[in-house]
Design an enzyme around this catalytic site. Structure first.
Site, mmCIF file in Angstrom:
data_model
loop_
_atom_site.group_PDB
_atom_site.id
_atom_site.type_symbol
_atom_site.label_atom_id
_atom_site.label_comp_id
_atom_site.label_asym_id
_atom_site.label_seq_id
_atom_site.Cartn_x
_atom_site.Cartn_y
_atom_site.Cartn_z
ATOM 1 N N THR B 202 54.303 31.278 -85.811
ATOM 2 C CA THR B 202 53.376 30.236 -85.389
ATOM 3 C C THR B 202 52.842 29.442 -86.579
ATOM 4 O O THR B 202 52.613 30.024 -87.625
ATOM 5 C CB THR B 202 52.182 30.918 -84.684
ATOM 6 O OG1 THR B 202 52.690 31.655 -83.582
ATOM 7 C CG2 THR B 202 51.167 29.918 -84.199
ATOM 8 N N ARG B 230 56.008 33.775 -70.231
ATOM 9 C CA ARG B 230 54.900 34.293 -71.033
ATOM 10 C C ARG B 230 54.292 33.193 -71.901
ATOM 11 O O ARG B 230 54.998 32.427 -72.536
ATOM 12 C CB ARG B 230 55.399 35.435 -71.917
ATOM 13 C CG ARG B 230 54.354 36.008 -72.878
ATOM 14 C CD ARG B 230 54.485 35.465 -74.292
ATOM 15 N NE ARG B 230 53.636 36.200 -75.229
ATOM 16 C CZ ARG B 230 53.429 35.817 -76.483
ATOM 17 N NH1 ARG B 230 53.993 34.731 -76.950
ATOM 18 N NH2 ARG B 230 52.647 36.527 -77.271
ATOM 19 N N VAL B 231 52.976 33.103 -71.902
ATOM 20 C CA VAL B 231 52.267 32.188 -72.786
ATOM 21 C C VAL B 231 51.394 33.010 -73.727
ATOM 22 O O VAL B 231 50.725 33.946 -73.288
ATOM 23 C CB VAL B 231 51.399 31.194 -71.978
ATOM 24 C CG1 VAL B 231 50.529 30.354 -72.894
ATOM 25 C CG2 VAL B 231 52.283 30.285 -71.125
ATOM 26 N N GLY B 232 51.418 32.666 -74.996
ATOM 27 C CA GLY B 232 50.631 33.387 -75.987
ATOM 28 C C GLY B 232 49.289 32.734 -76.245
ATOM 29 O O GLY B 232 48.790 31.973 -75.415
ATOM 30 N N ASP B 233 48.708 33.036 -77.398
ATOM 31 C CA ASP B 233 47.355 32.578 -77.681
ATOM 32 C C ASP B 233 47.295 31.158 -78.231
ATOM 33 O O ASP B 233 46.245 30.515 -78.150
ATOM 34 C CB ASP B 233 46.674 33.527 -78.676
ATOM 35 C CG ASP B 233 47.417 33.573 -80.008
ATOM 36 O OD1 ASP B 233 48.658 33.670 -79.983
ATOM 37 O OD2 ASP B 233 46.769 33.503 -81.055
ATOM 38 N N THR B 253 47.481 33.265 -85.901
ATOM 39 C CA THR B 253 48.886 33.652 -85.800
ATOM 40 C C THR B 253 48.953 35.165 -85.684
ATOM 41 O O THR B 253 48.273 35.867 -86.417
ATOM 42 C CB THR B 253 49.690 33.198 -87.035
ATOM 43 O OG1 THR B 253 50.949 33.904 -87.049
ATOM 44 C CG2 THR B 253 48.962 33.517 -88.331
ATOM 45 N N GLY B 254 49.735 35.652 -84.734
ATOM 46 C CA GLY B 254 49.815 37.103 -84.608
ATOM 47 C C GLY B 254 50.269 37.524 -83.234
ATOM 48 O O GLY B 254 50.865 36.729 -82.497
ATOM 49 N N GLY B 256 49.953 37.642 -79.933
ATOM 50 C CA GLY B 256 49.128 36.751 -79.126
ATOM 51 C C GLY B 256 48.287 37.415 -78.067
ATOM 52 O O GLY B 256 47.168 36.996 -77.807
#
Lengths: 338, 338
Positions: B202, B230-233, B253-254, B256
């Site tokens: 990211t 899937r959606v991350g942060d 970043t990480g 999520g």
């Protein structure tokens, strides 16, 4: 006394209230069925009775779970399923229509004990979106699943699948037709103007179980005439839904974009966690001051680990209710009902 | 002195520092290109030089905007576009592949002055997702648009459209093939196990402009082999992206899912806003303590209105850099670079 013993005493002193609370917390369930321009002038006695009956059934259903010693997550899911199955609310069966004439549903649920959460957005074939959100929480390493992917996952999890036509109701269809006509007249095509008569029918629940754990859930059909795959605050952790045993459980209803930008649910929790506010103070500061100043209409339900709760809203009404350890449901609609 | 005059003096005392800051804030840009297992042993001198050059170009590009007196939002977008256009980072051109072999991109941007935000998720044909997010912020009444709807909107806004094959890179394709083989061997089909060798590519930027306004942005291709929509942060306001002139600007970043559940970006801001923490204290408390205890790997960049910033991460490395009023870029990769 030795320093170690003093430390031990301090640990006992700190730990005891929590342990006591965990043994027999004052089980509480608070729900909402949406905030908005809800006035007695626009309501018939028959319709009002239907709303009150649905809210009461939702409260009793969730309360049974809490009384049986089941988790706050169980109670929140059960209570929201009742509201989703009613055509009265903008969630599940009664979801509003998108611009394209489809129904796209969003939901989220969060466990304050584990800080685990599950959310789905833009789904069209799951009868109870809140149960899909719970499946994501429990059966998936993810938090947010959207669209077709979320549907594939929910289907594989054995959830109740319906034909999209299940979500067709005459009332919501007429609302879309009216919105399309209004939009043309106002020359605002492609935009979603603030509705002159906002009704945010989102439903939600927050619960405190016997073990002293909090949970929150929210489910919605979004906004009539929404387009471009718009997602509101309901499925967003920290916006429309949040629960943490460190602070409180929150479910919101309102003009979703404001609730996302102002991270409403997390803001209320943070004011308790870092600012020392009570749940009533925190919810009031955000809904009645911060959101009002920004122009964001709506309301929240918020509940802490001692069973204290608040239900502030800055609209003329909010379908809402609560039930505590005595098992007596309290249902309210208008602002002047205390 | 009258009470009114005292009030006036107080107002001047309170207002003056803000006004001064707004006249000539110490323009600052901080960026990241992802955190993860990044060690010198795995890096070649050539590849490291490529990363450092790309990060430096991103810093210089954003800095030019700030030096010219343009907004923090401008700088964040320009800086992130450079990283999106590089195949090195997991965003834009270099996005990882989903389980189905597609590239689904997410991005968000937030303006700390207005608290306006824009986000897109699950898009496949927009060359620069961060610009799509900005179009949502500026041209749409919504905050989050997903999937095909977001693409229709971005296309109508005249954004640069590409064939999905634009996002095909050999490196990412091989990563997917390896992930598919590993998954079969581990019998973990349908799950997304914690990668044994996590690299969260990211990208993100936070900026403070001459007018004293903050902004934050994040862009990502998500996780290799992700599925079920899937959606991350990254596109979630308060999780991977947040900016408010009341506190700070954050991009994360990480892993999520942890960043969503712990509302990482908003948590850092709330510790400053309600708890009186400095930006360094707040970012450290969340990334090096709360996330570490929960098992959430990754890092953040966080910047306040005085140009003070922090770049904590709990992995072995994070591609990162900063540039301040003197215009000298500082680029770092490993944990031991101070």
């Amino acid at each position: 006394m030795t320093r170690a013993f003093l430390t031990f005493l301090l640990m006992v002193a700190v730990a005891t209230p929590v342990t006591a609370a965990e043994r027999s917390a004052p089980i509480t369930l608070v729900i909402h069925g949406g905030a908005g321009t809800i006035t007695r002038a626009e309501m018939t006695p028959e319709l009002e009775a239907e709303y009150r009956a649905a809210l009461e059934l939702s409260l009793r259903t969730g309360y049974e779970r809490l009384k049986d010693g089941r988790s706050a997550v169980d109670a929140v899911e059960a209570s929201i399923r009742v509201l989703e199955n009613s055509p009265l609310f903008n969630a599940g069966k009664g979801a509003v229509f998108t611009h394209e004439g489809t129904n796209e549903l969003d939901a989220a649920i969060m466990d304050g004990r584990t800080m685990m959460a599950g959310a789905v957005a833009g789904i069209t074939i799951i009868r109870n979106p809140i149960s899909a959100a719970r499946a994501v929480l429990e059966k998936s390493p993810h938090v947010i699943l959207i669209g077709r992917g979320a549907e594939v996952f929910a289907t594989a999890q054995g959830l109740d699948i319906v034909d999209p036509s299940y979500f067709w109701t005459e009332k919501r269809w007429k609302q879309l037709q009216k919105a399309l006509v209004d939009e043309k007249r106002e020359g605002a095509i492609g935009r979603l103007p603030d509705p002159p008569d906002p009704k945010y029918g989102t439903v939600g629940a927050v619960a405190l179980d016997r073990q002293g754990n909090l949970a929150a859930g929210t489910s919605t059909g979004g906004t009539t005439n929404k387009r471009f795959g718009r997602v509101g605050d309901a499925p967003i952790v920290g916006a429309g839904t949040y629960a943490s045993n460190d602070s409180c459980a929150v479910s919101a209803t309102g003009h979703g974009e404001f609730f996302i930008r102002y991270t409403v649910a997390r803001d209320i929790a943070a004011r308790m966690e870092f600012g020392g506010a009570t749940v009533a103070e925190a919810a009031d500061q955000v809904v009645m001051k911060k959101l009002v100043e920004a122009g964001g209409t709506g309301g929240v339900i918020a509940l802490d680990r001692k069973g204290r709760f608040a239900m502030p809203f800055n609209t003329s009404g909010m379908y809402r209710g609560s039930i505590g350890p005595d098992g007596i449901p309290h249902v309210k609609i208008y602002a002047d009902e205390r």
